[in-house]
Write an enzyme that holds these catalytic residues in place. Structure first.
Site, PDB file in Angstrom:
ATOM      1  N   ASP A  82       0.725  -1.157  -0.062  1.00 44.07           N
ATOM      2  CA  ASP A  82       0.129  -0.405   0.568  1.00 44.07           C
ATOM      3  C   ASP A  82       0.706   1.306   0.190  1.00 44.07           C
ATOM      4  OD1 ASP A  82      -2.477   1.200   0.540  1.00 44.07           O
ATOM      5  OD2 ASP A  82      -2.727   1.569   1.946  1.00 44.07           O
ATOM      6  N   HIS A 205      -9.767   4.962  -0.242  1.00 46.37           N
ATOM      7  CA  HIS A 205      -9.080   4.966   0.880  1.00 46.37           C
ATOM      8  C   HIS A 205      -9.175   5.237   1.912  1.00 46.37           C
ATOM      9  CE1 HIS A 205      -4.827   3.927  -0.807  1.00 46.37           C
ATOM     10  NE2 HIS A 205      -5.421   3.588  -2.064  1.00 46.37           N
TER      11      HIS A 205
END
Ligand code: 13P
Length: 276
Positions: A82, A205
């Site tokens: 990530d 996100h």
């Protein structure tokens, strides 16, 4: 062996009108708690580690544990880097066998973000892995670093997706990493504009604290991957604090169970192989 590719999971989620939970982990308890939640709900998940968080446990240690848990899982589990920032770490994740990598060039000028994201997407694809990119700014990075928030421009998102070849696209629609100060104001009009112009699955996100109704509206609007980090870290930390004392194994059991419950609650809202 349940180690899975990101693209396959997101395409299936699109067909079933749901999203896949992508949980950030930093310890064995977090990895195991998330995989148990996925098995309990028979839902696929994505295990993630952000480059900015590798100061706690380096990728050389955390990565193999994530991959081992994914391979042993009874449900499909993708393993992703990530917010990759450096070539060294992105290459290391791919060498290890991560099934996807995110390059986060959202703080770069558009053309530079496109060029770098294309470079890493090509690198991932050449190794049979997938790639996520980001356009727009969340205002705060996964490691807590601050910037100015800016919603994704739908036209730019379409151009970015076409020119980079990413398999998943993270967008900014009023979402932010960490704890929201008040009720988040998500721009569902902007999400609709991006979805109308981009064929690529979209990523939200800053999932912690967004709330069930916003999650559902995001999924109806085309979000197929939802990132949850802070809620996982807090579940672990609070469970250990509640146990207190000095019995490490009691803390470890409590942390794993708290993470399992947190991940499971999110997975159920994101939908499990059915209409959401
Ligand atoms: P939260 O910490 O707000 O859940 O955000 C997680 C995230 O987006 C990781 O990339």
């Amino acid at each position: 062996m349940a180690l899975s590719g990101l693209k396959t999971l997101l395409e299936e989620a699109r067909r079933q009108n749901r999203a896949v939970g992508a949980f950030n982990v930093a310890s064995a308890e977090m990895i195991l708690g998330c995989v148990e939640a996925a098995e309990e709900t028979s839902a696929p998940i994505i295990l993630q580690a952000a480059e900015a968080r590798l100061s706690a446990v380096p990728l050389e240690v955390l990565g193999p544990a994530m991959l081992g848990a994914a391979r042993a899982a009874r449900v499909p589990v993708a393993v992703q880097l990530d917010h990759g920032k450096t070539e060294k770490v992105i290459r290391m994740a791919l060498d290890m066998g991560f099934t996807s990598v995110m390059f986060d060039g959202s703080d770069l000028p558009m053309e530079e973000n496109i060029a770098m994201t294309r470079y890493f997407a090509d690198m991932a694809h050449a190794r049979g892995a997938c790639a996520e990119g980001e356009i727009g700014s969340l205002g705060a990075g996964e490691g807590g670093e601050k910037g100015a928030p800016a919603c994704t421009d739908p036209e730019e998102a379409a151009l970015f997706a076409a020119r980079t070849g990413v398999d998943a696209l993270a967008v900014a629609i009023g979402n932010a990493h960490g704890i929201y100060a008040g009720a988040p104001d998500f721009r569902f009009d902007i999400l609709a504009g991006i979805t109308a112009r981009c064929g690529v699955p979209l990523v939200l996100h800053g999932g912690t604290g967004a709330g069930e109704e916003r999650f559902r509206r995001c999924i109806r609007g085309g979000i197929r991957k939802i990132n949850i980090a802070t809620a996982v870290f807090m579940a672990d930390a609070k469970a250990r604090a509640a146990v207190g004392g000095a019995d490490y194994f009691a803390m470890s059991r409590a942390a794993r169970e708290a993470v399992r419950r947190t991940a499971e609650d999110h997975i159920r809202v994101f939908g499990i192989g059915k209409e959401c």
